[in-house]
Design a protein around this motif. Sequence first.
Motif, PDB file in Angstrom:
ATOM      1  N   ARG A 142      -3.839  73.356-101.194  1.00  0.00           N
ATOM      2  CA  ARG A 142      -3.030  74.497-101.649  1.00  0.00           C
ATOM      3  C   ARG A 142      -3.479  75.808-101.005  1.00  0.00           C
ATOM      4  O   ARG A 142      -2.663  76.707-100.782  1.00  0.00           O
ATOM      5  N   PHE A 143      -4.764  75.922-100.700  1.00  0.00           N
ATOM      6  CA  PHE A 143      -5.263  77.154-100.087  1.00  0.00           C
ATOM      7  C   PHE A 143      -5.059  77.169 -98.570  1.00  0.00           C
ATOM      8  O   PHE A 143      -5.283  78.206 -97.942  1.00  0.00           O
ATOM      9  N   ASP A 269      -3.140  79.900 -96.844  1.00  0.00           N
ATOM     10  CA  ASP A 269      -1.902  79.668 -97.574  1.00  0.00           C
ATOM     11  C   ASP A 269      -1.910  80.231 -98.990  1.00  0.00           C
ATOM     12  O   ASP A 269      -0.846  80.406 -99.595  1.00  0.00           O
ATOM     13  N   ALA A 270      -3.082  80.481 -99.541  1.00  0.00           N
ATOM     14  CA  ALA A 270      -3.190  81.018-100.898  1.00  0.00           C
ATOM     15  C   ALA A 270      -4.566  81.614-101.095  1.00  0.00           C
ATOM     16  O   ALA A 270      -5.493  81.379-100.307  1.00  0.00           O
ATOM     17  N   MET A 283      -4.232  82.912-109.254  1.00  0.00           N
ATOM     18  CA  MET A 283      -3.857  82.426-107.925  1.00  0.00           C
ATOM     19  C   MET A 283      -2.884  83.412-107.287  1.00  0.00           C
ATOM     20  O   MET A 283      -1.985  83.933-107.951  1.00  0.00           O
ATOM     21  N   TYR A 284      -3.061  83.678-105.983  1.00  0.00           N
ATOM     22  CA  TYR A 284      -2.197  84.596-105.240  1.00  0.00           C
ATOM     23  C   TYR A 284      -1.514  83.824-104.107  1.00  0.00           C
ATOM     24  O   TYR A 284      -2.180  83.276-103.228  1.00  0.00           O
ATOM     25  N   GLU A 285      -0.159  83.797-104.145  1.00  0.00           N
ATOM     26  CA  GLU A 285       0.599  83.037-103.155  1.00  0.00           C
ATOM     27  C   GLU A 285       1.845  83.812-102.745  1.00  0.00           C
ATOM     28  O   GLU A 285       2.292  84.730-103.444  1.00  0.00           O
ATOM     29  N   THR A 286       2.421  83.431-101.607  1.00  0.00           N
ATOM     30  CA  THR A 286       3.677  84.000-101.137  1.00  0.00           C
ATOM     31  C   THR A 286       4.630  82.866-100.785  1.00  0.00           C
ATOM     32  O   THR A 286       4.215  81.724-100.544  1.00  0.00           O
ATOM     33  N   SER A 287       5.922  83.192-100.771  1.00  0.00           N
ATOM     34  CA  SER A 287       6.924  82.176-100.455  1.00  0.00           C
ATOM     35  C   SER A 287       8.184  82.840 -99.918  1.00  0.00           C
ATOM     36  O   SER A 287       8.466  84.015-100.216  1.00  0.00           O
TER      37      SER A 287
END
Length: 355
Positions: A142-143, A269-270, A283-287
């Motif tokens: 995931r990262f 990725d995260a 958790m910090y993510e973009t999409s």
Amino acid sequence: MSASEPVRVGFVGLGNIGHYHADRITDLRHEIVGGVDINPDARARFAEKYDTRSFESYEELYEADVDCVIVTTPNKFHEEYAVAALNAGLDVLLEKPLAHTLESAERIAEAARNADGFCMVGFHNRFRNPVEVIKGYQDEGRFGRTRHVEANYIRRRGIPGRGSWFTNRDVAGGGALIDIGVHAIDLALHLHDFPTVKEVSGEVRSQFGSRDDYTYLEMWGDDTESGAFTVDDSVSAFIRCEDGKTIALEVAWAANRESSEKYHVRGTDAGASFDKSDDSLTMYETSMVGADHFSDTSVRTRQEDAHKAEQRVFFEAVRDGVAPKMNTIEQALTVQRVIDAVYRSSKNEQAVQLE
């Protein structure tokens, strides 16, 4: 040894951390055979509290039909007790740090490599549920590729008793770095899957411990009459590892800023932020799904005792007769090498290369 049979445990060092471990062993229903300490009052208190025996020498304890020992002495004495236990064929849970010096740590590691038993080192923060969540997400990919970890262990005021063994370099081996910074270094390397460390640059300071006007609201221990303070009370360091992985380290027993026990993990990725003070995790993510957007996800976990989780792994390994893959002696030796490199870098005012 069957899964239902209690492990027979001996203690070396019967101070506060020894009692802390013993309380959890009682909860896990293992047997405390007895403890040894140079202080007769400490021996008497421990024996009375846990309804067990006390010993005047470690030789007596090691011969008392114990399966393993937990060593919680001041750092300088880790080598003497851990090596003797390993040579006696016992398994050892050794409180952090591995030793007070790199040379002593290397001797413990060498004894462990040649021993029938094993040595596990007490970096209990790896067993916190949010840390295990981060590691699980890393294993799932995931990262992406984890590139950088910011590790903070900063107290506004938190020197553990000026004039105690904690502030005596000959006994402790250092100050804030070797006492609490050791946890930050270990956890940061753990979040990087313990890569090879290539270069360390650091600066250690001693700005508060010897001041007459050291103002505090509470202190873990008490000032002694000597007031001796020969160690560092804050550290800043940068650690370069293989494959471009890096660690930024900030550690302090005392600093004129807010306290912080936060870790920031940055991947391709995260990312994630973990606060050890309250076990919060974000958790910090973009999409680009639907529209470009950011996602900040709060992760909640059960509040479990990390020391107890660490002990479960240790006692299971003792029963199975197989050294655990967590908290290994070689990983602890890597942490000790980083600590030594930070001190050398500060003294020589240049980066230190590690093989």
